[in-house]
Design a protein around this motif. Structure first.
Motif, PDB file in Angstrom:
ATOM      1  N   GLY A   1       1.220  -1.158   0.151  1.00  9.39           N
ATOM      2  CA  GLY A   1       0.054   0.367  -0.113  1.00  9.39           C
ATOM      3  C   GLY A   1       0.807   1.365   0.136  1.00  9.39           C
ATOM      4  N   GLN A   2       2.231   1.202  -0.276  1.00 12.90           N
ATOM      5  CA  GLN A   2       3.032   2.577  -0.299  1.00 12.90           C
ATOM      6  C   GLN A   2       3.512   2.739  -1.538  1.00 12.90           C
ATOM      7  OE1 GLN A   2       2.778   3.876   2.348  1.00 12.90           O
ATOM      8  NE2 GLN A   2       2.041   1.624   3.367  1.00 12.90           N
ATOM      9  N   THR A   3       4.284   3.993  -1.661  1.00 16.57           N
ATOM     10  CA  THR A   3       4.276   4.246  -2.798  1.00 16.57           C
ATOM     11  C   THR A   3       5.886   5.049  -2.621  1.00 16.57           C
ATOM     12  OG1 THR A   3       3.805   6.272  -2.475  1.00 16.57           O
ATOM     13  CG2 THR A   3       2.735   5.063  -3.982  1.00 16.57           C
ATOM     14  N   ILE A   4       6.889   5.073  -4.374  1.00 16.78           N
ATOM     15  CA  ILE A   4       7.939   5.661  -4.249  1.00 16.78           C
ATOM     16  C   ILE A   4       7.504   6.588  -4.370  1.00 16.78           C
ATOM     17  CG2 ILE A   4       7.775   4.268  -7.050  1.00 16.78           C
ATOM     18  CD1 ILE A   4      11.269   4.632  -6.672  1.00 16.78           C
TER      19      ILE A   4
ATOM     20  N   LEU B   1      18.471  11.963   9.090  1.00 16.20           N
ATOM     21  CA  LEU B   1      17.809  11.047   9.843  1.00 16.20           C
ATOM     22  C   LEU B   1      16.365  11.181   8.442  1.00 16.20           C
ATOM     23  CD1 LEU B   1      16.309   9.015  10.864  1.00 16.20           C
ATOM     24  CD2 LEU B   1      15.964  10.891  12.853  1.00 16.20           C
ATOM     25  N   GLU B   2      16.315   9.570   7.693  1.00 13.46           N
ATOM     26  CA  GLU B   2      15.051   9.731   6.622  1.00 13.46           C
ATOM     27  C   GLU B   2      14.079   9.160   7.493  1.00 13.46           C
ATOM     28  OE1 GLU B   2      13.596   9.373   2.019  1.00 13.46           O
ATOM     29  OE2 GLU B   2      15.277   7.156   2.928  1.00 13.46           O
ATOM     30  N   ILE B   3      12.624   8.993   7.501  1.00 15.24           N
ATOM     31  CA  ILE B   3      11.728   9.357   8.541  1.00 15.24           C
ATOM     32  C   ILE B   3      10.983   8.334   7.142  1.00 15.24           C
ATOM     33  CG2 ILE B   3       9.562   8.231   9.874  1.00 15.24           C
ATOM     34  CD1 ILE B   3      12.652   8.983  10.974  1.00 15.24           C
TER      35      ILE B   3
ATOM     36  N   THR C   1      11.592   4.475   4.821  1.00 10.85           N
ATOM     37  CA  THR C   1      12.303   4.036   4.289  1.00 10.85           C
ATOM     38  C   THR C   1      12.030   4.043   2.409  1.00 10.85           C
ATOM     39  OG1 THR C   1      13.427   3.024   5.109  1.00 10.85           O
ATOM     40  CG2 THR C   1      14.314   3.073   3.570  1.00 10.85           C
ATOM     41  N   GLY C   2      10.656   3.296   2.652  1.00  7.09           N
ATOM     42  CA  GLY C   2       9.732   2.554   1.083  1.00  7.09           C
ATOM     43  C   GLY C   2      11.014   1.914  -0.104  1.00  7.09           C
ATOM     44  N   SER C   3      10.717   1.939  -0.915  1.00  9.00           N
ATOM     45  CA  SER C   3      11.733   1.867  -1.831  1.00  9.00           C
ATOM     46  C   SER C   3      13.007   1.904  -1.288  1.00  9.00           C
ATOM     47  CB  SER C   3      11.263   2.589  -3.416  1.00  9.00           C
ATOM     48  OG  SER C   3      11.843   4.173  -3.579  1.00  9.00           O
ATOM     49  N   GLY C   4      13.586   3.164  -0.960  1.00  8.38           N
ATOM     50  CA  GLY C   4      15.130   4.105  -0.843  1.00  8.38           C
ATOM     51  C   GLY C   4      15.612   4.560  -1.434  1.00  8.38           C
ATOM     52  N   TYR C   5      14.436   4.457  -2.317  1.00  7.59           N
ATOM     53  CA  TYR C   5      15.108   5.970  -3.562  1.00  7.59           C
ATOM     54  C   TYR C   5      15.324   7.088  -2.916  1.00  7.59           C
ATOM     55  CZ  TYR C   5      15.113   9.331  -7.587  1.00  7.59           C
ATOM     56  OH  TYR C   5      15.204  10.111  -8.226  1.00  7.59           O
ATOM     57  N   GLN C   6      14.368   7.722  -2.518  1.00  4.83           N
ATOM     58  CA  GLN C   6      15.561   8.992  -1.670  1.00  4.83           C
ATOM     59  C   GLN C   6      16.239   9.319  -1.078  1.00  4.83           C
ATOM     60  OE1 GLN C   6      13.066  12.823  -0.595  1.00  4.83           O
ATOM     61  NE2 GLN C   6      15.190  12.787  -0.535  1.00  4.83           N
TER      62      GLN C   6
ATOM     63  N   LEU D   1       8.490   1.327   8.945  1.00  7.38           N
ATOM     64  CA  LEU D   1       7.954   0.688   9.715  1.00  7.38           C
ATOM     65  C   LEU D   1       7.767  -0.507   8.920  1.00  7.38           C
ATOM     66  CD1 LEU D   1       6.002   1.159  12.421  1.00  7.38           C
ATOM     67  CD2 LEU D   1       4.263   1.833  10.553  1.00  7.38           C
ATOM     68  N   LEU D   2       7.340  -0.411   7.988  1.00  8.03           N
ATOM     69  CA  LEU D   2       6.967  -2.106   7.701  1.00  8.03           C
ATOM     70  C   LEU D   2       8.387  -3.135   7.096  1.00  8.03           C
ATOM     71  CD1 LEU D   2       3.999  -0.458   5.149  1.00  8.03           C
ATOM     72  CD2 LEU D   2       3.702  -1.640   6.988  1.00  8.03           C
ATOM     73  N   PRO D   3       7.947  -4.120   7.908  1.00  5.95           N
ATOM     74  CA  PRO D   3       9.402  -5.283   7.103  1.00  5.95           C
ATOM     75  C   PRO D   3       9.558  -5.355   6.288  1.00  5.95           C
ATOM     76  CG  PRO D   3       7.919  -6.175   9.375  1.00  5.95           C
ATOM     77  CD  PRO D   3       7.055  -4.853   8.135  1.00  5.95           C
TER      78      PRO D   3
ATOM     79  N   PHE E   1       0.724  13.026   0.583  1.00  7.19           N
ATOM     80  CA  PHE E   1       2.256  11.777   1.247  1.00  7.19           C
ATOM     81  C   PHE E   1       1.150  10.442   1.499  1.00  7.19           C
ATOM     82  CE2 PHE E   1       6.337  13.552   0.787  1.00  7.19           C
ATOM     83  CZ  PHE E   1       5.867  14.645   0.764  1.00  7.19           C
ATOM     84  N   VAL E   2       1.546   9.471   1.542  1.00 10.29           N
ATOM     85  CA  VAL E   2       0.723   8.196   2.514  1.00 10.29           C
ATOM     86  C   VAL E   2       1.310   8.691   4.261  1.00 10.29           C
ATOM     87  CG1 VAL E   2       0.850   6.163   0.372  1.00 10.29           C
ATOM     88  CG2 VAL E   2       3.158   7.085   2.509  1.00 10.29           C
ATOM     89  N   PRO E   3      -0.645   8.304   4.930  1.00  7.80           N
ATOM     90  CA  PRO E   3       0.383   8.427   6.212  1.00  7.80           C
ATOM     91  C   PRO E   3       1.475   8.021   6.704  1.00  7.80           C
ATOM     92  CG  PRO E   3      -1.601   7.083   5.585  1.00  7.80           C
ATOM     93  CD  PRO E   3      -0.501   7.377   4.569  1.00  7.80           C
ATOM     94  N   LEU E   4       2.158   8.980   7.681  1.00  9.65           N
ATOM     95  CA  LEU E   4       2.425   8.290   8.882  1.00  9.65           C
ATOM     96  C   LEU E   4       2.208   7.570   9.751  1.00  9.65           C
ATOM     97  CD1 LEU E   4       5.415   8.647   9.616  1.00  9.65           C
ATOM     98  CD2 LEU E   4       5.062  10.158  11.290  1.00  9.65           C
ATOM     99  N   ARG E   5       2.621   6.616  10.106  1.00  6.38           N
ATOM    100  CA  ARG E   5       1.427   5.772  11.689  1.00  6.38           C
ATOM    101  C   ARG E   5       2.611   6.327  12.671  1.00  6.38           C
ATOM    102  NH1 ARG E   5       1.228   2.769   6.467  1.00  6.38           N
ATOM    103  NH2 ARG E   5      -1.201   3.013   6.232  1.00  6.38           N
ATOM    104  N   GLY E   6       2.422   5.201  13.664  1.00  4.40           N
ATOM    105  CA  GLY E   6       2.907   5.029  14.429  1.00  4.40           C
ATOM    106  C   GLY E   6       3.041   6.666  15.407  1.00  4.40           C
TER     107      GLY E   6
END
Ligand code: SAH
Length: 237
Positions: A73-76, A98-100, A102-107, A123-125, A221-226
């Protein structure tokens, strides 16, 4: 500051002249969208093979100025958004960043190309594992972890950071991130309701207890969870 080797992507990767041509066109497009003065940022976008951060080989889509699904459910992020946030962050070589999200790692790869000493939290393993493997394959060596980044880097001994970048929509500026920001440091975070539009904020820590806040354009953006984000799948706390 750690002294970091320059980033160079292994030539053996599937980065063909076709990919390179599409990437050069993307850089020209971003330059025409008001980012022409951001030479270092555009050079980094021009250097990072974005198609390798996609779940499969979609060369055309990889170099469009669009977000793209990466699973779970996430996006680059859209290249314009990556360039915009990176420009606001003003990373210098050796900065602890510090990047919160990581997602795909592109940024993250763009930040590493600019010489960042990068710490990145996902957050997502499944995404965290995939990005960590991809960084290694690309010869990049950020610190990666799977955790709730709305609480900052899990080991507070790694703080303070010169730069903090949040790549998901926060309902408010997470206080834990302000605590991990160095004096003189810069935090860039999109703030607003998840599912709606968010305002890009830049927060500069002027002293231990003084923060200057500036507002920029609107994004989605997609939501920041936590704990410091949206506690469930979308309702701001
Ligand atoms: N920077 C990424 C963009 C990914 S989208 C890229 O270049 O591809 C935002 C990411 O933030 C998603 O992967 C999402 O899972 C992650 N995320 C959301 N809440 C988080 C949290 N509390 N801690 C860490 N990551 C989080």
């Amino acid at each position: 500051m750690r002294s970091l080797p320059p980033v160079s992507f292994p030539p053996s990767l599937l980065d063909t002249p076709r990919h390179q041509g599409l990437r050069a066109a993307l850089v020209r497009h971003l330059s025409g969208r008001g980012l022409a003065a951001e030479g270092r940022v555009l050079a980094a976008i021009g250097a990072v093979p974005r198609h390798l951060f996609f779940p499969a080989d979609f060369p055309e889509q990889a170099y469009l100025d669009k977000a793209f699904p990466i699973g779970d459910g996430q996006t680059i992020s859209q290249p314009y958004t990556v360039a915009y946030q990176t420009a606001l962050l003003a990373v210098q070589p050796g900065h602890r960043v510090l990047e919160i999200g990581t997602g795909s790692g592109y940024q993250g790869a763009v930040l590493l190309t600019l010489g960042a000493d990068l710490y990145t939290v996902e957050l997502l393993p499944a995404l965290a594992a995939r990005a960590a493997a991809l960084f290694a394959r690309l010869g990049l060596h950020p610190r990666t972890t799977c955790a709730d980044g709305s609480c900052g880097w899990p080991d507070p001994a790694a703080a303070p950071f010169d730069r903090i970048l949040v790549t998901a929509a926060a309902p408010h500026v997470p206080p834990a991130l302000l605590r991990q920001l160095a004096v003189g440091g810069v935090l860039v975070v999109p703030v607003g309701p998840s599912g709606g539009v968010q305002r890009m904020l830049r927060v500069v820590r002027e002293s231990m207890d003084r923060f200057r806040r500036e507002e920029f354009d609107e994004f989605r953006f997609v939501p920041l969870r936590g704990a410091g984000g949206n506690r469930d799948n979308g309702t701001p706390d």
